[in-house]
Design a protein around this motif. Structure first.
Motif, PDB file in Angstrom:
ATOM      1  N   SER A   1       0.809  -1.215   0.557  1.00 28.03           N
ATOM      2  CA  SER A   1      -0.074  -0.072  -0.019  1.00 28.03           C
ATOM      3  C   SER A   1       0.414   1.231  -0.218  1.00 28.03           C
ATOM      4  N   ASN A   2       2.180   1.193   0.423  1.00 29.15           N
ATOM      5  CA  ASN A   2       3.027   2.191   0.644  1.00 29.15           C
ATOM      6  C   ASN A   2       4.434   1.765   1.124  1.00 29.15           C
ATOM      7  N   LYS A   3       4.944   2.687  -0.477  1.00 28.50           N
ATOM      8  CA  LYS A   3       6.723   2.359  -0.358  1.00 28.50           C
ATOM      9  C   LYS A   3       7.564   3.458  -0.387  1.00 28.50           C
ATOM     10  N   VAL A   4       8.147   2.820   0.417  1.00 31.34           N
ATOM     11  CA  VAL A   4       9.202   4.361   0.421  1.00 31.34           C
ATOM     12  C   VAL A   4      11.062   3.432   0.064  1.00 31.34           C
ATOM     13  N   THR A   5      11.177   4.033  -1.159  1.00 31.64           N
ATOM     14  CA  THR A   5      12.979   3.598  -1.472  1.00 31.64           C
ATOM     15  C   THR A   5      13.780   4.653  -1.677  1.00 31.64           C
ATOM     16  N   GLU A   6      14.736   4.849  -2.503  1.00 30.88           N
ATOM     17  CA  GLU A   6      15.849   5.625  -2.147  1.00 30.88           C
ATOM     18  C   GLU A   6      16.403   5.900  -3.977  1.00 30.88           C
ATOM     19  N   LYS A   7      16.422   7.584  -3.997  1.00 25.95           N
ATOM     20  CA  LYS A   7      16.115   7.479  -5.641  1.00 25.95           C
ATOM     21  C   LYS A   7      17.959   6.250  -5.913  1.00 25.95           C
ATOM     22  N   GLY A   8      17.266   5.693  -7.110  1.00 27.02           N
ATOM     23  CA  GLY A   8      18.243   5.218  -7.539  1.00 27.02           C
ATOM     24  C   GLY A   8      17.934   3.730  -7.738  1.00 27.02           C
ATOM     25  N   LYS A   9      16.870   2.726  -6.787  1.00 29.08           N
ATOM     26  CA  LYS A   9      16.819   1.713  -6.765  1.00 29.08           C
ATOM     27  C   LYS A   9      15.736   1.354  -7.470  1.00 29.08           C
ATOM     28  N   ASP A  10      15.432   0.674  -7.845  1.00 31.21           N
ATOM     29  CA  ASP A  10      14.666  -0.519  -8.564  1.00 31.21           C
ATOM     30  C   ASP A  10      13.377  -0.741  -7.306  1.00 31.21           C
ATOM     31  N   VAL A  11      12.030  -0.691  -7.964  1.00 28.40           N
ATOM     32  CA  VAL A  11      10.812  -0.747  -7.081  1.00 28.40           C
ATOM     33  C   VAL A  11       9.947  -2.443  -7.982  1.00 28.40           C
ATOM     34  N   GLU A  12       9.057  -3.260  -7.667  1.00 25.69           N
ATOM     35  CA  GLU A  12       7.635  -3.593  -7.874  1.00 25.69           C
ATOM     36  C   GLU A  12       6.946  -3.305  -6.874  1.00 25.69           C
ATOM     37  N   LEU A  13       5.873  -3.352  -8.148  1.00 28.78           N
ATOM     38  CA  LEU A  13       4.365  -3.238  -7.529  1.00 28.78           C
ATOM     39  C   LEU A  13       3.420  -4.239  -8.328  1.00 28.78           C
TER      40      LEU A  13
ATOM     41  N   GLN B   1      -0.752   8.658 -10.430  1.00 31.45           N
ATOM     42  CA  GLN B   1      -2.169   9.810 -10.176  1.00 31.45           C
ATOM     43  C   GLN B   1      -0.562  10.429  -9.148  1.00 31.45           C
ATOM     44  N   ARG B   2      -0.534  12.276  -9.549  1.00 34.35           N
ATOM     45  CA  ARG B   2       0.640  11.985  -9.192  1.00 34.35           C
ATOM     46  C   ARG B   2      -0.378  13.651  -8.063  1.00 34.35           C
ATOM     47  N   LEU B   3       0.579  13.916  -7.340  1.00 36.31           N
ATOM     48  CA  LEU B   3      -0.947  14.817  -6.132  1.00 36.31           C
ATOM     49  C   LEU B   3      -1.804  15.190  -6.681  1.00 36.31           C
ATOM     50  N   GLY B   4      -2.593  15.738  -6.107  1.00 38.18           N
ATOM     51  CA  GLY B   4      -3.925  16.748  -6.342  1.00 38.18           C
ATOM     52  C   GLY B   4      -3.919  16.641  -8.180  1.00 38.18           C
TER      53      GLY B   4
ATOM     54  N   THR C   1      14.779   4.163  -9.603  1.00 34.90           N
ATOM     55  CA  THR C   1      14.028   5.301 -10.055  1.00 34.90           C
ATOM     56  C   THR C   1      14.637   6.764  -8.821  1.00 34.90           C
ATOM     57  N   GLN C   2      13.191   7.675 -10.080  1.00 33.88           N
ATOM     58  CA  GLN C   2      14.168   8.955  -9.578  1.00 33.88           C
ATOM     59  C   GLN C   2      12.434   9.818  -8.904  1.00 33.88           C
ATOM     60  N   GLN C   3      12.513  10.905  -7.932  1.00 37.13           N
ATOM     61  CA  GLN C   3      11.788  11.350  -7.103  1.00 37.13           C
ATOM     62  C   GLN C   3      11.286  12.080  -7.766  1.00 37.13           C
ATOM     63  N   GLU C   4      10.868  11.966  -9.218  1.00 37.95           N
ATOM     64  CA  GLU C   4       9.080  12.435 -10.211  1.00 37.95           C
ATOM     65  C   GLU C   4       8.912  11.510 -10.472  1.00 37.95           C
ATOM     66  N   ASP C   5       8.867  10.355  -9.460  1.00 36.73           N
ATOM     67  CA  ASP C   5       8.113   9.240 -10.248  1.00 36.73           C
ATOM     68  C   ASP C   5       7.485   8.901  -8.225  1.00 36.73           C
TER      69      ASP C   5
ATOM     70  N   GLY D   1      -8.137  -0.810  -8.302  1.00 38.85           N
ATOM     71  CA  GLY D   1      -7.661  -0.569  -6.584  1.00 38.85           C
ATOM     72  C   GLY D   1      -7.677   0.592  -5.813  1.00 38.85           C
ATOM     73  N   PRO D   2      -7.111  -0.088  -3.931  1.00 43.05           N
ATOM     74  CA  PRO D   2      -6.384   1.290  -3.537  1.00 43.05           C
ATOM     75  C   PRO D   2      -5.589   2.131  -3.900  1.00 43.05           C
ATOM     76  N   GLY D   3      -4.306   1.527  -4.790  1.00 40.94           N
ATOM     77  CA  GLY D   3      -3.128   2.189  -4.855  1.00 40.94           C
ATOM     78  C   GLY D   3      -2.349   1.711  -4.077  1.00 40.94           C
ATOM     79  N   THR D   4      -1.111   1.748  -4.639  1.00 46.49           N
ATOM     80  CA  THR D   4       0.342   2.019  -4.203  1.00 46.49           C
ATOM     81  C   THR D   4       1.361   3.426  -4.314  1.00 46.49           C
ATOM     82  N   ARG D   5       1.052   3.733  -2.354  1.00 52.09           N
ATOM     83  CA  ARG D   5       1.911   5.289  -2.334  1.00 52.09           C
ATOM     84  C   ARG D   5       3.498   5.111  -2.713  1.00 52.09           C
ATOM     85  N   LEU D   6       3.944   5.913  -3.486  1.00 54.57           N
ATOM     86  CA  LEU D   6       5.434   5.383  -3.716  1.00 54.57           C
ATOM     87  C   LEU D   6       6.264   7.117  -3.907  1.00 54.57           C
ATOM     88  N   THR D   7       7.398   6.406  -2.752  1.00 53.77           N
ATOM     89  CA  THR D   7       7.690   7.772  -2.188  1.00 53.77           C
ATOM     90  C   THR D   7       9.312   7.541  -2.728  1.00 53.77           C
ATOM     91  N   VAL D   8       9.600   8.541  -3.436  1.00 52.76           N
ATOM     92  CA  VAL D   8      11.498   8.227  -3.299  1.00 52.76           C
ATOM     93  C   VAL D   8      12.239   9.377  -2.961  1.00 52.76           C
TER      94      VAL D   8
END
Lengths: 112, 115
Positions: B9-21, B37-40, B82-86, B107-114
């Motif tokens: 449901s939530n994923k926090v990662t560091e810039k440059g890492k790979d993520v899988e949803l 969906q970007r904020l707002g 990953t980049q911050q704009e992701d 679905g409810p979505g996955t919130r990704l924070t880079v």
């Protein structure tokens, strides 16, 4: 380019009043339209849809109107309730495309 | 019945890492969609799967984004380096794909924070 847009980003209404949320679209080839409701922290929830061969469709407390002449779509919510507070998106299906194109959304706030 | 589910449901990662949803569509739904969906903001189409047909990847923003789907079941969206704009909410939807209409259920979505 092709787009779906909303006239107003925010809308506040008194509880019990009717709400009208508007949407403009630019692609005359669009043949299917949907309204979604998105509450904070949740995915969009289907409300009502309409095909391009119709100009009005009613659901429970909601009515969608389609004016193809001016490419305008509206969602009317009767007797608005606090639970109706959410962001409302219109979306269109662009002819043969399978994905939906969404507008930016209208935040509806129901005041007590 | 069960709706579309997504994890995490939530994923926090560091810039440059790979993520899988991950997305589990509604059983029996042949079509599966990914949106961002970007904020707002509204939803941006990313990719569409329909049965065993080649996916429509026209919405993927860069080659760092890819997605797979096994038959008509689970799908994974991978973002490499990953980049911050992701940072965004990634939403999955499924539909029956019958007739001229195509109601998509989200679905409810996955919130990704880079970071």
């Amino acid at each position: 380019g092709e787009s779906v847009g909303l006239h107003l980003p925010t809308l506040s209404v008194q509880e019990g009043d009717n709400s009208i949320i508007n949407c403009a679209y630019s692609n005359s080839a669009s043949d299917y339209f949907i309204w979604y409701k998105q509450e904070s922290g949740k995915g969009p929830q289907f409300i009502i849809d309409i095909r391009s061969n119709m100009d009005k469709r009613q659901g429970q407390r909601v009515t969608v109107l389609l004016n193809k002449t001016v490419k305008h779509l509206s969602l009317q919510i009767a007797a608005t309730q606090p639970g109706d507070s959410a962001v409302y998106f219109c979306a269109e299906n662009l002819g043969s495309a399978r994905q939906l194109t969404f507008g930016s959304g209208t935040q509806l706030t129901v005041l007590p | 019945g069960a709706g579309v589910s997504q994890s995490p449901s939530n994923k926090v990662t560091e810039k440059g890492k790979d993520v899988e949803l991950r997305c589990d569509p509604i059983s029996g739904h042949t079509a599966l969609y990914w949106y961002r969906q970007r904020l707002g903001q509204g939803l941006e189409f990313l990719i569409y799967f329909q049965g065993n047909s080649a996916p429509d990847k026209s919405g993927l923003p860069s080659d760092r984004f890819s997605a797979e789907r096994t038959g008509e079941s689970v799908s994974t969206l991978t973002i490499q380096r990953t980049q911050q704009e992701d940072s965004a909410v990634y939403l999955c939807a499924s539909s029956l794909r019958r007739g001229g209409t195509d109601t998509q259920y989200f679905g409810p979505g996955t919130r990704l924070t880079v970071l």
